[in-house]
Design a protein around this motif. Structure first.
Motif, PDB file in Angstrom:
ATOM      1  N   UNK A 276       0.849  -1.196   0.000  1.00 12.54           N
ATOM      2  CA  UNK A 276       0.000   0.000   0.000  1.00 12.54           C
ATOM      3  C   UNK A 276       0.876   1.235   0.000  1.00 12.54           C
ATOM      4  N   UNK A 277       0.409   2.273  -0.675  1.00 12.66           N
ATOM      5  CA  UNK A 277       1.126   3.541  -0.746  1.00 12.66           C
ATOM      6  C   UNK A 277       0.234   4.554  -1.438  1.00 12.66           C
ATOM      7  N   UNK A 278       0.611   5.813  -1.347  1.00  9.80           N
ATOM      8  CA  UNK A 278      -0.107   6.825  -2.107  1.00  9.80           C
ATOM      9  C   UNK A 278       0.146   6.670  -3.592  1.00  9.80           C
ATOM     10  N   UNK A 279       1.390   6.356  -3.937  1.00  6.93           N
ATOM     11  CA  UNK A 279       1.800   6.303  -5.339  1.00  6.93           C
ATOM     12  C   UNK A 279       2.178   4.897  -5.779  1.00  6.93           C
ATOM     13  N   UNK A 280       1.735   4.512  -6.959  1.00 14.28           N
ATOM     14  CA  UNK A 280       2.273   3.383  -7.697  1.00 14.28           C
ATOM     15  C   UNK A 280       2.429   3.816  -9.142  1.00 14.28           C
ATOM     16  N   UNK A 281       3.440   3.309  -9.802  1.00 12.69           N
ATOM     17  CA  UNK A 281       3.684   3.702 -11.190  1.00 12.69           C
ATOM     18  C   UNK A 281       2.542   3.286 -12.104  1.00 12.69           C
ATOM     19  N   UNK A 282       1.709   2.334 -11.670  1.00  4.83           N
ATOM     20  CA  UNK A 282       0.598   1.869 -12.493  1.00  4.83           C
ATOM     21  C   UNK A 282      -0.612   2.787 -12.486  1.00  4.83           C
ATOM     22  N   UNK A 283      -0.590   3.846 -11.679  1.00  7.85           N
ATOM     23  CA  UNK A 283      -1.698   4.795 -11.714  1.00  7.85           C
ATOM     24  C   UNK A 283      -1.753   5.448 -13.099  1.00  7.85           C
ATOM     25  N   UNK A 284      -2.957   5.606 -13.627  1.00  7.64           N
ATOM     26  CA  UNK A 284      -3.095   6.002 -15.034  1.00  7.64           C
ATOM     27  C   UNK A 284      -3.608   7.423 -15.216  1.00  7.64           C
ATOM     28  N   UNK A 358      -3.059  16.726   1.685  1.00  2.86           N
ATOM     29  CA  UNK A 358      -3.447  17.773   2.627  1.00  2.86           C
ATOM     30  C   UNK A 358      -2.690  17.603   3.944  1.00  2.86           C
ATOM     31  N   UNK A 359      -2.194  18.716   4.444  1.00  2.00           N
ATOM     32  CA  UNK A 359      -1.604  18.753   5.778  1.00  2.00           C
ATOM     33  C   UNK A 359      -2.623  19.345   6.736  1.00  2.00           C
ATOM     34  N   UNK A 360      -2.796  18.685   7.866  1.00  2.00           N
ATOM     35  CA  UNK A 360      -3.763  19.142   8.859  1.00  2.00           C
ATOM     36  C   UNK A 360      -3.209  18.813  10.233  1.00  2.00           C
ATOM     37  N   UNK A 361      -2.878  19.846  10.992  1.00  2.00           N
ATOM     38  CA  UNK A 361      -2.337  19.671  12.339  1.00  2.00           C
ATOM     39  C   UNK A 361      -1.131  18.732  12.349  1.00  2.00           C
ATOM     40  N   UNK A 362      -0.274  18.898  11.346  1.00  2.00           N
ATOM     41  CA  UNK A 362       0.956  18.125  11.287  1.00  2.00           C
ATOM     42  C   UNK A 362       0.843  16.756  10.661  1.00  2.00           C
ATOM     43  N   UNK A 363      -0.349  16.365  10.252  1.00  2.00           N
ATOM     44  CA  UNK A 363      -0.551  15.049   9.643  1.00  2.00           C
ATOM     45  C   UNK A 363      -0.806  15.211   8.142  1.00  2.00           C
ATOM     46  N   UNK A 364      -0.123  14.397   7.350  1.00  2.00           N
ATOM     47  CA  UNK A 364      -0.326  14.425   5.901  1.00  2.00           C
ATOM     48  C   UNK A 364      -1.369  13.378   5.527  1.00  2.00           C
ATOM     49  N   UNK A 365      -2.392  13.798   4.805  1.00  2.00           N
ATOM     50  CA  UNK A 365      -3.463  12.904   4.377  1.00  2.00           C
ATOM     51  C   UNK A 365      -3.338  12.658   2.871  1.00  2.00           C
ATOM     52  N   UNK A 366      -3.175  11.385   2.520  1.00  2.00           N
ATOM     53  CA  UNK A 366      -2.975  10.968   1.138  1.00  2.00           C
ATOM     54  C   UNK A 366      -4.138  10.112   0.664  1.00  2.00           C
ATOM     55  N   UNK A 381      -5.214  -2.406  -7.033  1.00  2.00           N
ATOM     56  CA  UNK A 381      -6.481  -3.111  -6.848  1.00  2.00           C
ATOM     57  C   UNK A 381      -7.595  -2.211  -6.345  1.00  2.00           C
ATOM     58  N   UNK A 382      -7.256  -1.295  -5.437  1.00  2.00           N
ATOM     59  CA  UNK A 382      -8.330  -0.523  -4.789  1.00  2.00           C
ATOM     60  C   UNK A 382      -7.781   0.734  -4.156  1.00  2.00           C
ATOM     61  N   UNK A 383      -8.650   1.715  -4.027  1.00  2.00           N
ATOM     62  CA  UNK A 383      -8.399   2.898  -3.223  1.00  2.00           C
ATOM     63  C   UNK A 383      -8.893   2.562  -1.815  1.00  2.00           C
ATOM     64  N   UNK A 384      -7.978   2.578  -0.848  1.00  2.00           N
ATOM     65  CA  UNK A 384      -8.355   2.214   0.531  1.00  2.00           C
ATOM     66  C   UNK A 384      -8.249   3.426   1.460  1.00  2.00           C
ATOM     67  N   UNK A 385      -8.381   4.608   0.886  1.00  2.00           N
ATOM     68  CA  UNK A 385      -8.228   5.842   1.653  1.00  2.00           C
ATOM     69  C   UNK A 385      -9.237   5.911   2.795  1.00  2.00           C
ATOM     70  N   UNK A 386      -8.746   6.349   3.952  1.00  2.00           N
ATOM     71  CA  UNK A 386      -9.625   6.631   5.081  1.00  2.00           C
ATOM     72  C   UNK A 386      -9.415   8.069   5.502  1.00  2.00           C
ATOM     73  N   UNK A 387     -10.296   8.606   6.321  1.00  2.00           N
ATOM     74  CA  UNK A 387     -10.122   9.962   6.817  1.00  2.00           C
ATOM     75  C   UNK A 387     -10.421  10.971   5.734  1.00  2.00           C
ATOM     76  N   UNK A 388      -9.913  12.204   5.891  1.00  2.85           N
ATOM     77  CA  UNK A 388     -10.184  13.264   4.921  1.00  2.85           C
ATOM     78  C   UNK A 388      -9.691  12.867   3.542  1.00  2.85           C
ATOM     79  N   UNK A 389     -10.563  12.965   2.574  1.00  2.00           N
ATOM     80  CA  UNK A 389     -10.190  12.564   1.209  1.00  2.00           C
ATOM     81  C   UNK A 389      -9.697  13.749   0.415  1.00  2.00           C
ATOM     82  N   UNK A 390      -8.804  13.429  -0.536  1.00  2.00           N
ATOM     83  CA  UNK A 390      -8.281  14.476  -1.402  1.00  2.00           C
ATOM     84  C   UNK A 390      -9.381  14.953  -2.352  1.00  2.00           C
TER      85      UNK A 390
END
Length: 390
Positions: A276-284, A358-366, A381-390
Protein backbone atom coordinates in the motif's frame (compact mmCIF):
# COMPACT_ATOMS: atom_id res chain seq x y z
CA UNK A 1 46.07 -1.17 -20.02
CA UNK A 2 47.02 -1.57 -16.36
CA UNK A 3 47.38 -5.11 -15.05
CA UNK A 4 44.07 -6.55 -13.88
CA UNK A 5 42.01 -3.87 -15.60
CA UNK A 6 40.93 -6.04 -18.49
CA UNK A 7 37.25 -6.91 -18.30
CA UNK A 8 36.46 -4.32 -15.70
CA UNK A 9 33.39 -2.23 -16.24
CA UNK A 10 34.33 1.28 -17.36
CA UNK A 11 33.05 3.82 -14.81
CA UNK A 12 30.25 6.02 -16.06
CA UNK A 13 30.97 9.72 -16.29
CA UNK A 14 29.27 11.67 -13.52
CA UNK A 15 27.19 14.53 -14.93
CA UNK A 16 28.13 17.96 -13.63
CA UNK A 17 26.22 19.25 -10.64
CA UNK A 18 23.14 21.25 -11.47
CA UNK A 19 24.37 24.80 -10.82
CA UNK A 20 21.90 27.63 -11.44
CA UNK A 21 23.16 30.62 -13.37
CA UNK A 22 22.01 33.48 -11.06
CA UNK A 23 24.28 34.25 -8.12
CA UNK A 24 21.46 33.90 -5.61
CA UNK A 25 20.06 30.36 -5.59
CA UNK A 26 17.71 28.58 -3.23
CA UNK A 27 19.98 25.85 -1.91
CA UNK A 28 18.43 22.64 -0.62
CA UNK A 29 20.32 19.88 1.15
CA UNK A 30 18.93 16.83 -0.64
CA UNK A 31 19.23 14.02 1.93
CA UNK A 32 18.73 10.67 0.18
CA UNK A 33 20.54 7.33 0.67
CA UNK A 34 23.33 6.25 -1.65
CA UNK A 35 24.43 3.19 0.38
CA UNK A 36 23.11 0.85 3.03
CA UNK A 37 19.85 -1.11 2.91
CA UNK A 38 17.95 1.87 1.45
CA UNK A 39 20.70 2.77 -1.02
CA UNK A 40 18.84 1.07 -3.86
CA UNK A 41 16.35 3.95 -3.78
CA UNK A 42 19.00 6.65 -4.13
CA UNK A 43 19.15 6.90 -7.95
CA UNK A 44 15.38 7.15 -8.27
CA UNK A 45 15.10 9.70 -5.46
CA UNK A 46 17.82 11.83 -7.05
CA UNK A 47 16.11 11.73 -10.45
CA UNK A 48 12.78 12.72 -8.92
CA UNK A 49 14.39 15.57 -6.97
CA UNK A 50 16.08 16.97 -10.07
CA UNK A 51 12.77 16.75 -11.93
CA UNK A 52 11.09 18.75 -9.16
CA UNK A 53 13.87 21.35 -9.23
CA UNK A 54 13.61 21.67 -13.01
CA UNK A 55 9.85 22.19 -12.82
CA UNK A 56 10.12 24.69 -9.97
CA UNK A 57 12.70 26.69 -11.91
CA UNK A 58 10.51 26.69 -15.01
CA UNK A 59 7.69 28.15 -12.90
CA UNK A 60 9.84 30.96 -11.52
CA UNK A 61 11.84 29.26 -8.76
CA UNK A 62 11.45 29.63 -5.01
CA UNK A 63 10.54 33.28 -4.46
CA UNK A 64 12.30 33.98 -7.74
CA UNK A 65 15.42 31.98 -6.90
CA UNK A 66 16.47 28.93 -8.94
CA UNK A 67 16.85 25.69 -6.97
CA UNK A 68 20.29 24.23 -6.33
CA UNK A 69 20.49 20.76 -4.78
CA UNK A 70 23.35 19.99 -2.38
CA UNK A 71 23.40 16.21 -2.13
CA UNK A 72 23.98 14.47 1.21
CA UNK A 73 24.24 10.68 1.57
CA UNK A 74 21.53 9.57 4.00
CA UNK A 75 22.97 6.04 3.95
CA UNK A 76 25.73 7.08 6.35
CA UNK A 77 25.23 6.53 10.10
CA UNK A 78 22.49 8.88 11.36
CA UNK A 79 24.79 10.91 13.61
CA UNK A 80 27.19 11.45 10.70
CA UNK A 81 24.34 12.59 8.43
CA UNK A 82 23.20 15.04 11.12
CA UNK A 83 26.73 16.45 11.50
CA UNK A 84 27.04 16.92 7.73
CA UNK A 85 23.69 18.67 7.42
CA UNK A 86 24.28 20.80 10.52
CA UNK A 87 27.65 21.91 9.16
CA UNK A 88 26.05 22.99 5.89
CA UNK A 89 23.56 25.07 7.85
CA UNK A 90 26.28 26.50 10.12
CA UNK A 91 28.28 27.66 7.09
CA UNK A 92 25.22 29.19 5.45
CA UNK A 93 25.54 26.82 2.48
CA UNK A 94 21.91 25.63 2.44
CA UNK A 95 18.56 27.35 2.91
CA UNK A 96 16.51 24.19 3.56
CA UNK A 97 16.74 20.43 4.05
CA UNK A 98 14.56 17.88 2.26
CA UNK A 99 14.57 14.31 1.06
CA UNK A 100 13.63 10.69 1.50
CA UNK A 101 15.46 8.81 4.28
CA UNK A 102 14.81 6.57 7.25
CA UNK A 103 13.26 7.65 10.54
CA UNK A 104 16.52 6.92 12.37
CA UNK A 105 18.16 9.60 10.21
CA UNK A 106 15.27 12.02 10.74
CA UNK A 107 15.55 11.62 14.50
CA UNK A 108 19.19 12.74 14.28
CA UNK A 109 18.74 15.51 11.69
CA UNK A 110 15.58 17.16 13.08
CA UNK A 111 17.04 18.42 16.37
CA UNK A 112 20.22 19.51 14.58
CA UNK A 113 18.34 21.88 12.25
CA UNK A 114 15.14 22.65 14.21
CA UNK A 115 14.25 26.33 14.07
CA UNK A 116 17.22 27.14 11.82
CA UNK A 117 16.04 26.17 8.32
CA UNK A 118 12.94 24.41 6.96
CA UNK A 119 13.15 20.60 6.94
CA UNK A 120 10.78 18.60 4.73
CA UNK A 121 10.84 14.91 5.65
CA UNK A 122 9.36 13.21 2.61
CA UNK A 123 8.91 9.64 3.81
CA UNK A 124 6.09 7.45 5.08
CA UNK A 125 6.78 7.28 8.80
CA UNK A 126 5.45 6.33 12.23
CA UNK A 127 4.16 9.79 13.21
CA UNK A 128 4.86 12.06 16.14
CA UNK A 129 7.47 14.47 14.72
CA UNK A 130 6.92 18.01 16.09
CA UNK A 131 10.28 19.70 15.53
CA UNK A 132 10.32 23.44 14.89
CA UNK A 133 10.29 24.02 11.13
CA UNK A 134 9.96 20.29 10.40
CA UNK A 135 7.13 19.07 8.18
CA UNK A 136 6.53 15.38 7.40
CA UNK A 137 4.79 14.77 4.09
CA UNK A 138 4.62 10.96 3.99
CA UNK A 139 1.83 8.51 4.69
CA UNK A 140 1.02 7.56 8.29
CA UNK A 141 0.32 4.00 9.51
CA UNK A 142 -3.36 4.69 10.19
CA UNK A 143 -3.99 5.46 6.54
CA UNK A 144 -1.40 3.21 4.94
CA UNK A 145 -1.30 0.05 7.07
CA UNK A 146 -4.55 -0.05 9.04
CA UNK A 147 -6.76 0.73 6.05
CA UNK A 148 -5.00 -1.86 3.87
CA UNK A 149 -5.22 -4.68 6.43
CA UNK A 150 -8.87 -3.89 7.04
CA UNK A 151 -9.48 -4.15 3.30
CA UNK A 152 -7.64 -7.48 3.07
CA UNK A 153 -9.70 -8.91 5.91
CA UNK A 154 -12.96 -7.66 4.41
CA UNK A 155 -12.20 -8.96 0.90
CA UNK A 156 -10.22 -12.15 1.63
CA UNK A 157 -10.77 -12.94 5.31
CA UNK A 158 -7.07 -12.57 6.23
CA UNK A 159 -6.75 -11.46 9.84
CA UNK A 160 -3.69 -13.16 11.41
CA UNK A 161 -0.33 -11.65 10.46
CA UNK A 162 3.19 -12.56 11.52
CA UNK A 163 5.42 -9.48 11.77
CA UNK A 164 8.94 -9.43 10.31
CA UNK A 165 10.63 -6.06 10.62
CA UNK A 166 13.90 -4.20 10.81
CA UNK A 167 14.94 -3.32 14.33
CA UNK A 168 14.58 0.45 14.44
CA UNK A 169 11.95 3.05 15.26
CA UNK A 170 9.64 2.96 12.22
CA UNK A 171 8.91 -0.81 12.17
CA UNK A 172 8.59 -1.12 15.94
CA UNK A 173 6.35 1.92 16.36
CA UNK A 174 4.23 0.96 13.34
CA UNK A 175 3.70 -2.60 14.60
CA UNK A 176 2.87 -1.43 18.12
CA UNK A 177 0.43 1.30 17.12
CA UNK A 178 -1.35 -0.60 14.36
CA UNK A 179 -1.73 -3.72 16.53
CA UNK A 180 -3.57 -1.66 19.13
CA UNK A 181 -5.94 -0.12 16.55
CA UNK A 182 -6.56 -3.33 14.61
CA UNK A 183 -7.40 -5.42 17.68
CA UNK A 184 -10.91 -3.93 17.64
CA UNK A 185 -11.38 -5.38 14.13
CA UNK A 186 -10.26 -8.86 15.15
CA UNK A 187 -7.01 -8.44 13.17
CA UNK A 188 -4.03 -9.83 15.06
CA UNK A 189 -0.34 -9.00 14.61
CA UNK A 190 1.67 -11.77 16.24
CA UNK A 191 5.14 -13.19 16.89
CA UNK A 192 7.24 -10.21 15.80
CA UNK A 193 10.71 -11.04 14.52
CA UNK A 194 13.18 -8.12 14.51
CA UNK A 195 16.20 -8.18 12.22
CA UNK A 196 19.21 -5.83 12.41
CA UNK A 197 18.84 -3.07 9.83
CA UNK A 198 20.99 -3.87 6.80
CA UNK A 199 21.53 -7.50 7.88
CA UNK A 200 23.62 -9.46 5.35
CA UNK A 201 23.98 -12.63 7.41
CA UNK A 202 22.30 -15.45 5.47
CA UNK A 203 21.98 -17.49 8.65
CA UNK A 204 19.80 -14.79 10.22
CA UNK A 205 17.42 -14.72 7.26
CA UNK A 206 17.28 -18.53 7.13
CA UNK A 207 16.41 -18.59 10.82
CA UNK A 208 13.68 -15.97 10.42
CA UNK A 209 12.08 -17.79 7.50
CA UNK A 210 12.35 -21.13 9.33
CA UNK A 211 10.47 -19.57 12.27
CA UNK A 212 7.81 -18.24 9.89
CA UNK A 213 7.41 -21.73 8.44
CA UNK A 214 7.05 -23.23 11.91
CA UNK A 215 4.30 -20.76 12.79
CA UNK A 216 2.60 -21.47 9.46
CA UNK A 217 2.31 -25.14 10.42
CA UNK A 218 0.40 -24.37 13.62
CA UNK A 219 -3.36 -24.13 14.05
CA UNK A 220 -4.85 -21.68 13.69
CA UNK A 221 -2.38 -20.83 10.99
CA UNK A 222 -1.43 -17.24 10.20
CA UNK A 223 -2.73 -15.84 6.93
CA UNK A 224 0.31 -13.82 6.01
CA UNK A 225 3.42 -11.87 6.90
CA UNK A 226 3.42 -8.13 7.58
CA UNK A 227 6.79 -7.02 6.20
CA UNK A 228 8.27 -3.94 7.83
CA UNK A 229 11.60 -4.27 6.07
CA UNK A 230 13.70 -1.69 4.23
CA UNK A 231 15.13 -2.02 0.73
CA UNK A 232 17.73 -4.78 0.49
CA UNK A 233 16.41 -6.37 3.70
CA UNK A 234 13.00 -6.81 2.08
CA UNK A 235 14.65 -8.19 -1.04
CA UNK A 236 16.62 -10.76 0.97
CA UNK A 237 13.55 -11.84 2.91
CA UNK A 238 11.49 -12.26 -0.27
CA UNK A 239 14.16 -14.43 -1.87
CA UNK A 240 14.52 -16.75 1.12
CA UNK A 241 10.75 -16.84 1.67
CA UNK A 242 10.22 -17.89 -1.95
CA UNK A 243 13.05 -20.46 -1.85
CA UNK A 244 11.40 -22.05 1.21
CA UNK A 245 8.11 -22.42 -0.69
CA UNK A 246 6.22 -20.35 1.85
CA UNK A 247 4.50 -18.29 -0.85
CA UNK A 248 2.32 -21.38 -1.39
CA UNK A 249 0.93 -20.99 2.13
CA UNK A 250 1.18 -17.35 3.19
CA UNK A 251 0.62 -13.99 1.55
CA UNK A 252 2.77 -10.96 2.31
CA UNK A 253 1.85 -7.33 2.81
CA UNK A 254 4.24 -4.38 2.98
CA UNK A 255 3.75 -0.62 3.36
CA UNK A 256 7.39 -0.21 2.31
CA UNK A 257 7.68 -1.86 -1.08
CA UNK A 258 8.21 -0.43 -4.54
CA UNK A 259 9.08 -1.55 -8.05
CA UNK A 260 12.81 -1.23 -7.33
CA UNK A 261 12.53 -3.95 -4.69
CA UNK A 262 10.49 -6.17 -7.01
CA UNK A 263 13.24 -5.97 -9.63
CA UNK A 264 15.85 -6.71 -6.97
CA UNK A 265 14.03 -9.82 -5.79
CA UNK A 266 14.06 -11.50 -9.18
CA UNK A 267 11.56 -13.82 -10.89
CA UNK A 268 8.99 -15.56 -8.73
CA UNK A 269 9.73 -13.77 -5.47
CA UNK A 270 6.71 -11.47 -5.68
CA UNK A 271 3.98 -14.10 -5.73
CA UNK A 272 1.24 -13.25 -3.22
CA UNK A 273 2.83 -9.92 -2.33
CA UNK A 274 0.64 -6.88 -1.60
CA UNK A 275 1.65 -3.30 -0.87
CA UNK A 276 0.00 0.00 0.00
CA UNK A 277 1.13 3.54 -0.75
CA UNK A 278 -0.11 6.83 -2.11
CA UNK A 279 1.80 6.30 -5.34
CA UNK A 280 2.27 3.38 -7.70
CA UNK A 281 3.68 3.70 -11.19
CA UNK A 282 0.60 1.87 -12.49
CA UNK A 283 -1.70 4.79 -11.71
CA UNK A 284 -3.09 6.00 -15.03
CA UNK A 285 -4.07 9.61 -14.33
CA UNK A 286 -2.69 12.39 -16.52
CA UNK A 287 -0.57 13.76 -13.65
CA UNK A 288 0.87 10.29 -12.93
CA UNK A 289 1.79 9.75 -16.58
CA UNK A 290 3.37 13.20 -16.80
CA UNK A 291 5.46 12.53 -13.69
CA UNK A 292 6.61 9.14 -15.00
CA UNK A 293 7.70 10.68 -18.31
CA UNK A 294 9.66 13.45 -16.58
CA UNK A 295 11.21 10.96 -14.18
CA UNK A 296 12.41 8.78 -17.07
CA UNK A 297 14.08 11.77 -18.71
CA UNK A 298 15.88 12.79 -15.53
CA UNK A 299 16.88 9.24 -14.62
CA UNK A 300 18.49 8.68 -17.99
CA UNK A 301 20.34 11.99 -17.75
CA UNK A 302 21.61 11.51 -14.18
CA UNK A 303 22.11 7.76 -13.92
CA UNK A 304 22.33 6.41 -17.45
CA UNK A 305 20.76 3.12 -18.46
CA UNK A 306 23.24 1.58 -20.94
CA UNK A 307 20.47 0.48 -23.30
CA UNK A 308 18.30 -0.92 -20.50
CA UNK A 309 14.80 0.31 -19.78
CA UNK A 310 14.46 3.10 -17.23
CA UNK A 311 12.92 1.65 -14.04
CA UNK A 312 9.44 2.67 -12.99
CA UNK A 313 9.43 5.47 -10.43
CA UNK A 314 8.62 3.95 -7.06
CA UNK A 315 6.88 5.50 -4.09
CA UNK A 316 10.23 6.60 -2.61
CA UNK A 317 10.96 8.65 -5.73
CA UNK A 318 7.51 10.20 -5.87
CA UNK A 319 7.69 11.04 -2.16
CA UNK A 320 10.95 12.90 -2.75
CA UNK A 321 9.38 14.82 -5.61
CA UNK A 322 6.28 15.89 -3.68
CA UNK A 323 8.38 16.98 -0.70
CA UNK A 324 10.39 19.38 -2.83
CA UNK A 325 7.27 20.63 -4.56
CA UNK A 326 5.75 21.45 -1.17
CA UNK A 327 8.83 23.47 -0.26
CA UNK A 328 8.45 25.44 -3.50
CA UNK A 329 4.72 25.94 -2.92
CA UNK A 330 5.39 27.42 0.51
CA UNK A 331 8.01 29.67 -1.10
CA UNK A 332 5.89 31.09 -3.89
CA UNK A 333 6.14 34.68 -2.65
CA UNK A 334 8.91 34.70 -0.07
CA UNK A 335 11.92 32.57 0.78
CA UNK A 336 10.44 30.10 3.27
CA UNK A 337 11.74 29.93 6.80
CA UNK A 338 10.90 27.57 9.68
CA UNK A 339 7.82 29.63 10.66
CA UNK A 340 6.43 29.37 7.12
CA UNK A 341 6.82 25.60 7.20
CA UNK A 342 5.16 25.44 10.62
CA UNK A 343 2.19 27.38 9.22
CA UNK A 344 1.96 25.00 6.25
CA UNK A 345 2.11 22.03 8.61
CA UNK A 346 -1.01 23.31 10.34
CA UNK A 347 -3.04 23.60 7.13
CA UNK A 348 -1.92 23.22 3.52
CA UNK A 349 -2.83 21.35 0.34
CA UNK A 350 -0.87 20.82 -2.85
CA UNK A 351 -1.15 18.73 -6.01
CA UNK A 352 1.02 15.63 -6.48
CA UNK A 353 1.22 12.90 -9.13
CA UNK A 354 -1.13 10.72 -7.02
CA UNK A 355 -3.61 13.47 -6.19
CA UNK A 356 -3.99 16.30 -3.70
CA UNK A 357 -2.16 15.85 -0.38
CA UNK A 358 -3.45 17.77 2.63
CA UNK A 359 -1.60 18.75 5.78
CA UNK A 360 -3.76 19.14 8.86
CA UNK A 361 -2.34 19.67 12.34
CA UNK A 362 0.96 18.12 11.29
CA UNK A 363 -0.55 15.05 9.64
CA UNK A 364 -0.33 14.42 5.90
CA UNK A 365 -3.46 12.90 4.38
CA UNK A 366 -2.98 10.97 1.14
CA UNK A 367 -5.14 9.03 -1.21
CA UNK A 368 -3.84 5.52 -0.45
CA UNK A 369 -3.93 2.58 -2.85
CA UNK A 370 -3.57 -1.16 -2.34
CA UNK A 371 -1.71 -3.06 -5.06
CA UNK A 372 -0.60 -6.62 -5.82
CA UNK A 373 2.74 -7.48 -7.38
CA UNK A 374 2.62 -8.93 -10.88
CA UNK A 375 6.19 -9.77 -11.85
CA UNK A 376 8.24 -6.56 -11.61
CA UNK A 377 5.23 -4.22 -11.50
CA UNK A 378 2.33 -3.45 -9.19
CA UNK A 379 -1.30 -3.69 -10.24
CA UNK A 380 -3.47 -1.27 -8.28
CA UNK A 381 -6.48 -3.11 -6.85
CA UNK A 382 -8.33 -0.52 -4.79
CA UNK A 383 -8.40 2.90 -3.22
CA UNK A 384 -8.36 2.21 0.53
CA UNK A 385 -8.23 5.84 1.65
CA UNK A 386 -9.62 6.63 5.08
CA UNK A 387 -10.12 9.96 6.82
CA UNK A 388 -10.18 13.26 4.92
CA UNK A 389 -10.19 12.56 1.21
CA UNK A 390 -8.28 14.48 -1.40
Amino acid sequence: MPEGAQGRERPRPVPPARVPSPREAYRVALVVPRRGPAGMFGPSCRAAAHLAAEEVDAAGGVAGRPVHLVEVDAGAPPAEVARTVSALVDRGEVDAVAGWHLSSVRQAVAPAVAGRVPYVYATAYEGGEVGDGVVCTGELPGEQVVSALRFLRREFGWRRWLVVGDDYVWPRATARDTARVLAADGIVLQEPAWVPLGCSDDAVWDRVVTDVGRHAARRPAPDGVLMLLVGSDGVRFNRVFHAAGLDDRLVRFSPFMDETMLLGGGPGTARGLFASAGWFAGLASASALEFSAGFARQYERLVGVDGLAVPSPGTMAESTYLGLRLLAEVGRRTVPGPRDVDAARSSWAWDTPHGTVRLDAGRAHHRVHLAVATGAEFEVLADVTTGPRA
